[in-house]
Design an enzyme around this catalytic site. Structure first.
Site, PDB file in Angstrom:
ATOM      1  N   SER A  52      27.083 -12.628 -13.399  1.00  0.00           N
ATOM      2  CA  SER A  52      27.281 -11.242 -13.833  1.00  0.00           C
ATOM      3  C   SER A  52      28.705 -10.935 -14.280  1.00  0.00           C
ATOM      4  O   SER A  52      28.928  -9.924 -14.945  1.00  0.00           O
ATOM      5  CB  SER A  52      26.873 -10.273 -12.725  1.00  0.00           C
ATOM      6  OG  SER A  52      27.838 -10.256 -11.699  1.00  0.00           O
ATOM      7  N   LYS A  93      32.510  -6.875  -9.154  1.00  0.00           N
ATOM      8  CA  LYS A  93      32.333  -6.163 -10.429  1.00  0.00           C
ATOM      9  C   LYS A  93      33.683  -5.616 -10.880  1.00  0.00           C
ATOM     10  O   LYS A  93      34.659  -5.623 -10.149  1.00  0.00           O
ATOM     11  CB  LYS A  93      31.348  -4.991 -10.291  1.00  0.00           C
ATOM     12  CG  LYS A  93      29.977  -5.352  -9.751  1.00  0.00           C
ATOM     13  CD  LYS A  93      29.158  -6.171 -10.716  1.00  0.00           C
ATOM     14  CE  LYS A  93      27.830  -6.585 -10.073  1.00  0.00           C
ATOM     15  NZ  LYS A  93      27.135  -7.602 -10.838  1.00  0.00           N
TER      16      LYS A  93
END
Length: 196
Positions: A52, A93
């Site tokens: 990701s 993230k």
């Protein structure tokens, strides 16, 4: 007449051995306490699990996460952070929006508070997506980020479970900032330095 000198020498050696053992035990206890404090409050290792954050972080890379930094300041836009996504799982993230921000993507362009924002860390993936005739980031928003919360996204926008799916995250769930990639050795770098 009996000679007692060997016994006396043995008695003199025993306290030295006991003292040496005591010193080693103290040093070991201090090392364990320091390791606990460092791990709990200062730094922690983290393993990237998944794609990701590609192309900027790769699956199975190992990082050092600085925990102490957020005792003194709050995460800022573009920083890469680790946070508790669930009770037993942490995510890594990038911070896109902070409390009070309005976040939106239109035509593959990020807008924060209605102003276009450049994302140089996405250039490689954006080019690839555009060559395939698709946007890297699908349109969404506007989303208003509540005070005390963060809006986060993975750099691999088409393959990231982030605030678009799980919502904003509260500051108290942030573990720390991803500051050093230390493994593999030939990939050693400071991932947050590239955005400053």
């Amino acid at each position: 007449m009996e000679n007692h000198e060997p016994v006396q020498e043995e008695e003199e050696r025993n306290p030295k051995k006991k003292n040496e053992l005591w010193e080693w035990l103290k040093a070991l206890a201090i090392a364990i306490i320091l390791a606990f404090v460092i791990r709990s409050f200062l730094f922690a290792p983290f393993v990237v699990d998944g794609t990701s954050m590609m192309p900027n972080l790769h699956d199975r890379e190992r990082l050092i996460v600085t925990k102490l930094i957020y005792f003194f300041e709050q995460p800022t836009r573009e920083e890469i952070i680790v946070f508790h996504a669930t009770e037993d799982r942490d995510y890594i993230k990038r911070v896109i929006g902070v409390g009070g921000d309005k976040v939106e993507v239109r035509d593959d362009q990020l807008y924060i508070n209605d102003k276009p924002v450049e994302e140089p860390y996405l250039a490689q993936y954006k080019e690839k997506a555009h060559a395939e005739g698709v946007p890297l980031t699908a349109d969404f928003g506007p989303i208003n980020v509540p005070k005390g919360e963060l809006f986060v996204m993975g750099d691999n926008r088409r393959n990231s479970k982030d605030s678009r799916a799980i919502g904003t995250i509260s500051l108290d769930r942030v573990v720390g900032r991803a500051d050093v990639v230390f493994w593999p050795l030939d990939e050693f770098r400071f991932p947050n330095k590239t955005v400053k």
